[in-house]
Design an enzyme around this catalytic site. Sequence first.
Site, PDB file in Angstrom:
ATOM      1  N   HIS A 268       0.660  -1.195  -0.118  1.00  0.00           N
ATOM      2  CA  HIS A 268       0.062   0.001   0.100  1.00  0.00           C
ATOM      3  C   HIS A 268       0.630   1.311  -0.310  1.00  0.00           C
ATOM      4  O   HIS A 268       0.693   2.362   0.881  1.00  0.00           O
ATOM      5  CB  HIS A 268      -1.126  -0.292   1.030  1.00  0.00           C
ATOM      6  CG  HIS A 268      -2.235  -1.017   1.206  1.00  0.00           C
ATOM      7  ND1 HIS A 268      -3.614  -0.456   0.081  1.00  0.00           N
ATOM      8  CD2 HIS A 268      -2.560  -1.834   1.614  1.00  0.00           C
ATOM      9  CE1 HIS A 268      -4.300  -1.637   0.249  1.00  0.00           C
ATOM     10  NE2 HIS A 268      -3.998  -2.510   1.142  1.00  0.00           N
ATOM     11  N   ASP A 331      -0.887  -3.857   6.015  1.00  0.00           N
ATOM     12  CA  ASP A 331      -2.076  -5.221   4.839  1.00  0.00           C
ATOM     13  C   ASP A 331      -1.496  -5.406   4.012  1.00  0.00           C
ATOM     14  O   ASP A 331      -0.499  -4.813   3.282  1.00  0.00           O
ATOM     15  CB  ASP A 331      -3.578  -4.873   5.692  1.00  0.00           C
ATOM     16  CG  ASP A 331      -3.481  -2.805   4.902  1.00  0.00           C
ATOM     17  OD1 ASP A 331      -1.935  -2.634   5.553  1.00  0.00           O
ATOM     18  OD2 ASP A 331      -4.000  -2.510   4.203  1.00  0.00           O
ATOM     19  N   GLU A 332      -1.370  -7.084   3.821  1.00  0.00           N
ATOM     20  CA  GLU A 332      -2.550  -6.861   2.408  1.00  0.00           C
ATOM     21  C   GLU A 332      -1.528  -6.574   1.396  1.00  0.00           C
ATOM     22  O   GLU A 332      -0.801  -5.701   0.129  1.00  0.00           O
ATOM     23  CB  GLU A 332      -3.744  -6.340   1.657  1.00  0.00           C
ATOM     24  CG  GLU A 332      -4.607  -6.176   2.071  1.00  0.00           C
ATOM     25  CD  GLU A 332      -5.963  -5.445   1.340  1.00  0.00           C
ATOM     26  OE1 GLU A 332      -6.381  -6.036   1.336  1.00  0.00           O
ATOM     27  OE2 GLU A 332      -5.498  -4.351   0.937  1.00  0.00           O
ATOM     28  N   VAL A 333      -0.175  -7.122   1.349  1.00  0.00           N
ATOM     29  CA  VAL A 333       1.754  -7.318   0.509  1.00  0.00           C
ATOM     30  C   VAL A 333       1.627  -9.100  -0.039  1.00  0.00           C
ATOM     31  O   VAL A 333       1.639  -9.303   0.593  1.00  0.00           O
ATOM     32  CB  VAL A 333       2.826  -7.257   2.260  1.00  0.00           C
ATOM     33  CG1 VAL A 333       3.740  -7.255   0.610  1.00  0.00           C
ATOM     34  CG2 VAL A 333       2.303  -6.128   3.121  1.00  0.00           C
ATOM     35  N   GLU A 383      -1.979  -8.160  10.335  1.00  0.00           N
ATOM     36  CA  GLU A 383      -0.706  -9.161  10.075  1.00  0.00           C
ATOM     37  C   GLU A 383       0.070  -8.893  10.219  1.00  0.00           C
ATOM     38  O   GLU A 383       1.528  -9.784  10.168  1.00  0.00           O
ATOM     39  CB  GLU A 383      -0.526  -8.205   8.311  1.00  0.00           C
ATOM     40  CG  GLU A 383      -1.692  -9.417   7.257  1.00  0.00           C
ATOM     41  CD  GLU A 383      -2.730  -8.272   7.204  1.00  0.00           C
ATOM     42  OE1 GLU A 383      -3.293  -7.678   8.172  1.00  0.00           O
ATOM     43  OE2 GLU A 383      -2.969  -8.262   5.770  1.00  0.00           O
TER      44      GLU A 383
END
Lengths: 688, 688
Positions: A268, A331-333, A383
Amino acid sequence: MRLSVFNVLAFACALVLATHAPLLAQDAGQAAASNGSSGINLMPQPTELTPGQGRLLIDGSFRVALTGYQEPRLQRAAGRLLQRLTKQAGISFNDQLETDASKATLVIACERAGEVVQSVKEDESYTLEVTPQNAHLSATTPVGVLRGIETFLELVTLDDKGFGAPAVTIHDHPRFAWRGLMMDVSRHFMPVSVVERNIDGMAAVKLNVFHWHLSDNQGFRVESKRFPKLQQLGSDGYYYTQAQVKEVIDYARDRGIRVVPEFDMPGHSTAMLVGYPELGSAAGPYSIERHWGIFDPSFDPTNEAVYTFLDAFIGEMAGLFPDEYFHIGGDEVNGKQWKNNPQIQAFMKAHGLKNTGDLQGYFSKRVVELVEKHGKKVIGWDEVLQPGLPKTAVVQSWRGPRSLAEAARQGYTGILSAGYYLDLMQPASQHYQVDPMEGATANLTADEKARILGGEACMWAEFVTPESVDTRIWPRMAAIAERLWSPEDVKDLDSMYRRLAATSHWLDSIGLMHHTAHAYMLERLTELQPTTTLQMLDSVLEPVKGYAREGAREYTSLTPLNRLVDSTPPESENARRFVRLAADPGANQGAIRKQLTAWRDNKAELVPLMQSSALLQEDVPLAEDVSALAATGLQALDYINSGKPAPDSWVTDQKEFIARARKPRAELLIMIAPAIEKLVDAAAKSGT
Amino acid sequence: MRLSVFNVLAFACALVLATHAPLLAQDAGQAAASNGSSGINLMPQPTELTPGQGRLLIDGSFRVALTGYQEPRLQRAAGRLLQRLTKQAGISFNDQLETDASKATLVIACERAGEVVQSVKEDESYTLEVTPQNAHLSATTPVGVLRGIETFLELVTLDDKGFGAPAVTIHDHPRFAWRGLMMDVSRHFMPVSVVERNIDGMAAVKLNVFHWHLSDNQGFRVESKRFPKLQQLGSDGYYYTQAQVKEVIDYARDRGIRVVPEFDMPGHSTAMLVGYPELGSAAGPYSIERHWGIFDPSFDPTNEAVYTFLDAFIGEMAGLFPDEYFHIGGDEVNGKQWKNNPQIQAFMKAHGLKNTGDLQGYFSKRVVELVEKHGKKVIGWDEVLQPGLPKTAVVQSWRGPRSLAEAARQGYTGILSAGYYLDLMQPASQHYQVDPMEGATANLTADEKARILGGEACMWAEFVTPESVDTRIWPRMAAIAERLWSPEDVKDLDSMYRRLAATSHWLDSIGLMHHTAHAYMLERLTELQPTTTLQMLDSVLEPVKGYAREGAREYTSLTPLNRLVDSTPPESENARRFVRLAADPGANQGAIRKQLTAWRDNKAELVPLMQSSALLQEDVPLAEDVSALAATGLQALDYINSGKPAPDSWVTDQKEFIARARKPRAELLIMIAPAIEKLVDAAAKSGT
């Protein structure tokens, strides 16, 4: 006086459903009626509330005195109290504080100073006693006073004698210490004025953490003096100067609200890499992301220059934001850049990092060290819950409550956001029923439970602009705020909706735009033509739920958000009310029939109007189907009245039609379809 | 596309009358319909407008280029243009200006710099050409560009193809050089935000003078560094700092608007004398006046210390306000303090001043000398028209147009305010029909006529607050603005009302609060109950006219202005439309009957609601009478349909009732009463 209104409102209700009064007012009308003579509509519900006898009249003689501990923040709060009361009552008050407490209408007593930098340990409790003679608000700290002022203001209403507050004794304190709203200002930038008016709303419902999501793929939003290319190349010119950041922090502190900044990393982070591509895990150049979703760009955890940069950057930002917590995202890697980079792969092998999750853990550990070096504690999305995370960290559970329970078991503090995503367009009731202490966390030990600090609602900004964002946050935010403030057993949905309607109305007086922006956006869609018929359609629709909009068409950050789906509130009060009416077609037949007739006939005027507006043409099928659904409902009533079951073929046809009508069009749903289906079912069983 | 809307709207109109759509939208709907396919609703009407073929579509690719003369004011104007367009269309635009004019959607060409300090001589002309491919705006000066930008923005509307502007060629310039709005900020203080949003509205309708009435008996509103007791003792703490004054001046200049300050003297000066009682004509102390009217306190024209003070004070203010004109007030001196002061009487005798008028003339002459000494020209209310007034002065005619003609004949310039008092609650049509060049001025020579510079609307603030002031200024101000900008022969009332409705809607997008404040104030009156029924009543009422409110009850500056009369707009669009319908009961019978039935039946819900609100109880007789008037109208229709005359006794009874119903109650008038009377008259003559 509320009792005298009861009959009027019961009578008015059905009529109002059929005409086009603001939804809010209808619901609030019910609220006033249903509360009988007490007329007390507070949100969050106080911990202890004992109604008294009589009412404190509020007129031009109203005066405020501050006693006990004094500080400028309290004086400013008293000044705002008077301004707010002026807005609520249309009365100008003497804005000089009364120095003789015996002459004041409202005496505020503060015991001592609060924390220099407000923390999760701040005492927010207060006691408020209103009698027909005067009101006393006492609190240990200024923040407690701020909470009590909001309660006092919400007590003030108009009745047949004038403006006033009911006699009442309230002892109040929050259930959870961390009650937040996250605003994403990266995907769509939100100017300071938008942030500040939402902070006003937060204070009104006793929230205490403004979580400022300042960096994401679509924009980096803070001036860095150390690394000016962050904002120069990563913001399209839309960022907060450091002076503005300080202004917002001061503004929030004045309202008892902490400001927790978030700089999301290692993923992000596209917008940060635009100015500093050498820190990325793939060769640049990078450009500001215009689409929504999860993207590859990521800091390179194996590059020491990244940590040199972050040391200086976090140091600068830690100096700018006084809060003890610093949010590092996490988050969201997706790990794609890491997998595709041979040097990173070699590093992982050399350091025994088996997968990209391990590599992210390594990165997190290094970042956490830097955050701690600069005197802050870490908060991150769930995470970050990886081995080595220091026990001082707060885990923000967004993927589900299990991570919250797991964090608590492992000795971490945590807050819940799963279930509180305002962008997913769920009804207030759904958010309201999510409790940080239920489900996965219910079986925790007392010590573990004590580590659950509270929760945060999240306003992700793919589909909101500065114009529309209030319509997505409010009033549903107030229901979540109550979940986090009020006792666990405050959970009655009818009571919540009644009070939510009153609070939503009250929030108008605070300057929130959820009603006015909605009305303005409907006016824009109809150009200079009457909005009446469009309002009627809009009032039974809701935007599609969850992430359905992202798949519905190709959106970018430049796509105009000026369609009906962008205007329609997340929750249809009219549909909710109709569902209740339709549950008892016997008792409510007159009201149901009147409403259905109005919906059926609305199409004649509305459809040509929609065809004349480029923005409304896509919504014509919805107008057609609402009309047809209403016609079906009327036929069903006829069958019910006949005392004989409706023919099977009719039932089958209608159910097929209803199934089609329930499907989204133009990213909108017709929320009365289930109630019509119930009428069809009742018709099928009529007389049996 | 407007043609395709025509039928819809014709159909919708009667229905809308009966239901509760915003009045604005209804009227605007008619506007769209009545203009046929051109759909051009501009106010003020441009001097020359030639419709073209087709339409310039406005989407996310819209870009602006500035060519020719450049200055930061133009760049800021272009930035605001994009923001305004975003608000109008809900589309985000690239806010970088296009440097290649061939790629721009709108090319703005400015020839040269304007005046350093804008004056009455500023060139405000512009040419705007819109084609389906692009738009060109050219002007001699930046102020002309500003005027053209407003025209361009008002051209942008939504149709079935999207947002766009119709192809058109416009050559435009103002008829009068002085087109103003005076705001009284003394009787009720108006914060900077209120002033600035009204300056935005002024710019939208091409006004160019903000006349700031800064001092009166009820408050002195500017920080004086030389004489700080002026604001310290004369303002209750409500005044503008010099920094704020400069901010407002800059804000206005950016919008092509001059700021003319007024310090009213020798009367209307109580608030100034509070801090400096030694300058008064009677022994002090003085206190800030809380009532409305004409009061005795006055500067002492015979005291040399007064001129010493004014020399320094005017010098300070002349430095703060850059405009070439300085308003010295001069109105409504009752002379009582002068008559009662033996020293003043002795002075008058010694100097051959026969009466207090002569003494005021002496004072004026001295003050004018001081104003000129500090480099300014004088403007004053028409009382300043006395022998010795320098020919550079502007006479502001407020008592009637004769003083304007007389001033022009004597060689003075003048502006008209008589007929443009917004606080008197007259309909837009009445203001619109007042022309500075008609009546007393019609027979002036060409040279004399050239001295008539224009006019100013006046917003006296006895009965307005920051909350309500927009509802009194807008939209009627736009009709006066058109009178002062557009050619003399632009005077069709139907056209004016159609365009006024469109402009009123457009002004919403600029941030004016005339609609939102009205809606909010009605919500406050009904607390949490639906406003629908109250809206219906409110929509046929108007506040009493002229100065009737001052005599209606004892008002002070502390009296809350939160009643229905404070919320109700000055002009009832619904009543105006009903009067037209009722003029032809044969043709419009269906629509009339539907409307009357709704009005008659509204009472059942409304009256109990009103009884439950302390603020609405006084309005119950109005609700009862509107219902009864509607019933009378329905009976009249029955008689008309019967083809026989209504019985004399019925006619007599009804006319007596209507005469009673026309009388003000709670300072409100029922505006449909005359139309009902016409129906009764028609019933009396039915079949004859």
